[in-house]
Design a protein around this motif. Structure first.
Motif, PDB file in Angstrom:
ATOM      1  N   GLY A  58       0.777  -1.230   0.000  1.00 58.63           N
ATOM      2  CA  GLY A  58       0.000   0.000   0.000  1.00 58.63           C
ATOM      3  C   GLY A  58       0.806   1.276   0.000  1.00 58.63           C
ATOM      4  N   GLU A  59       2.035   1.220  -0.499  1.00 63.18           N
ATOM      5  CA  GLU A  59       2.856   2.429  -0.573  1.00 63.18           C
ATOM      6  C   GLU A  59       3.892   2.306  -1.678  1.00 63.18           C
ATOM      7  OE1 GLU A  59       5.208   3.205   2.944  1.00 63.18           O
ATOM      8  OE2 GLU A  59       5.505   1.081   3.268  1.00 63.18           O
ATOM      9  N   VAL A  60       4.502   3.417  -1.982  1.00 59.61           N
ATOM     10  CA  VAL A  60       5.610   3.459  -2.934  1.00 59.61           C
ATOM     11  C   VAL A  60       6.870   3.696  -2.125  1.00 59.61           C
ATOM     12  CG1 VAL A  60       6.623   4.699  -4.880  1.00 59.61           C
ATOM     13  CG2 VAL A  60       4.154   4.327  -4.805  1.00 59.61           C
ATOM     14  N   LYS A  61       7.876   2.864  -2.359  1.00 62.01           N
ATOM     15  CA  LYS A  61       9.135   2.964  -1.620  1.00 62.01           C
ATOM     16  C   LYS A  61      10.288   3.106  -2.599  1.00 62.01           C
ATOM     17  CE  LYS A  61       7.529  -0.336   1.824  1.00 62.01           C
ATOM     18  NZ  LYS A  61       7.775  -1.637   2.435  1.00 62.01           N
ATOM     19  N   GLU A  62      11.395   3.633  -2.095  1.00 61.18           N
ATOM     20  CA  GLU A  62      12.617   3.695  -2.881  1.00 61.18           C
ATOM     21  C   GLU A  62      13.375   2.385  -2.665  1.00 61.18           C
ATOM     22  OE1 GLU A  62      13.749   8.378  -2.854  1.00 61.18           O
ATOM     23  OE2 GLU A  62      14.013   7.290  -0.991  1.00 61.18           O
ATOM     24  N   ASN A  63      13.691   1.697  -3.750  1.00 59.83           N
ATOM     25  CA  ASN A  63      14.466   0.475  -3.680  1.00 59.83           C
ATOM     26  C   ASN A  63      15.937   0.871  -3.606  1.00 59.83           C
ATOM     27  OD1 ASN A  63      16.209  -1.581  -5.211  1.00 59.83           O
ATOM     28  ND2 ASN A  63      14.369  -2.759  -4.679  1.00 59.83           N
ATOM     29  N   LEU A  64      16.606   0.479  -2.521  1.00 60.82           N
ATOM     30  CA  LEU A  64      17.981   0.926  -2.291  1.00 60.82           C
ATOM     31  C   LEU A  64      18.943   0.441  -3.374  1.00 60.82           C
ATOM     32  CD1 LEU A  64      19.815   2.534  -0.404  1.00 60.82           C
ATOM     33  CD2 LEU A  64      20.213   0.419   0.878  1.00 60.82           C
ATOM     34  N   ALA A  65      18.835  -0.816  -3.781  1.00 56.77           N
ATOM     35  CA  ALA A  65      19.743  -1.334  -4.812  1.00 56.77           C
ATOM     36  C   ALA A  65      19.549  -0.594  -6.133  1.00 56.77           C
ATOM     37  CB  ALA A  65      19.529  -2.833  -4.992  1.00 56.77           C
ATOM     38  N   LYS A  66      18.304  -0.343  -6.495  1.00 52.59           N
ATOM     39  CA  LYS A  66      18.035   0.395  -7.731  1.00 52.59           C
ATOM     40  C   LYS A  66      18.505   1.848  -7.600  1.00 52.59           C
ATOM     41  CE  LYS A  66      14.094  -2.302  -9.382  1.00 52.59           C
ATOM     42  NZ  LYS A  66      12.697  -2.239  -9.817  1.00 52.59           N
ATOM     43  N   SER A  67      18.339   2.433  -6.433  1.00 50.36           N
ATOM     44  CA  SER A  67      18.807   3.807  -6.209  1.00 50.36           C
ATOM     45  C   SER A  67      20.320   3.889  -6.344  1.00 50.36           C
ATOM     46  CB  SER A  67      18.380   4.307  -4.822  1.00 50.36           C
ATOM     47  OG  SER A  67      16.983   4.406  -4.735  1.00 50.36           O
ATOM     48  N   LYS A  68      21.019   2.883  -5.830  1.00 51.14           N
ATOM     49  CA  LYS A  68      22.478   2.858  -5.957  1.00 51.14           C
ATOM     50  C   LYS A  68      22.890   2.745  -7.419  1.00 51.14           C
ATOM     51  CE  LYS A  68      23.644   0.998  -1.402  1.00 51.14           C
ATOM     52  NZ  LYS A  68      24.306  -0.106  -0.673  1.00 51.14           N
TER      53      LYS A  68
END
Length: 135
Positions: A58-68
């Motif tokens: 039920g939310e949108v999150k930042e994926n750490l691996a993709k952000s890196k």
């Protein structure tokens, strides 16, 4: 305000902002794709790593691996931009330009971005990635 969120085939979060009734906007979700209706508060406001957003629970999150991965792309582009004038001096042997000074500058740039790479790799959240990128 409510939004509709779902994942595209690449796993990125997609967000639909209804212009009217949220139930009328559901037709814009691709057929057969699971979706959720969420409040604005469930979507990050910082869009720096927008292409690393994922949906779930039920939310949108930042994926750490993709952000890196995105951060490393930004880092490589910044490094290339800083290298460019020095690379031209060395590769073109431009008269009146000091190739030794250009190489010294390249060494400093290389060290700066090696540190940045390590800092990105060691980051535990997107805030520390942004700090590493100096943005």
């Amino acid at each position: 305000m409510t939004k509709i969120i779902y994942s595209d085939p690449e796993g990125r979060a997609q967000i639909i902002t209804p212009s009217g009734d949220v139930n009328d906007a559901i037709k814009d979700v691709p057929s057969g794709v699971p979706y959720e209706i969420v409040d604005d508060s469930k979507i990050p406001t910082d869009r720096t790593f927008r292409n690393a957003w994922v949906t779930g629970s039920g939310e949108v999150k930042e994926n750490l691996a993709k952000s890196k991965a995105l951060a490393h792309e930004i880092r490589r582009n910044k490094r290339a931009s800083e290298f460019k004038p020095h690379d031209e001096i060395i590769s073109l042997n431009i008269p009146g330009q000091d190739a030794a000074a250009a190489e010294t500058a390249r060494v400093a740039i290389r060290a700066k971005y090696e540190t940045m790479q390590t800092d990105i790799d060691n980051s535990t959240n997107t805030a520390s990635i942004k700090t590493a990128l100096e943005i």
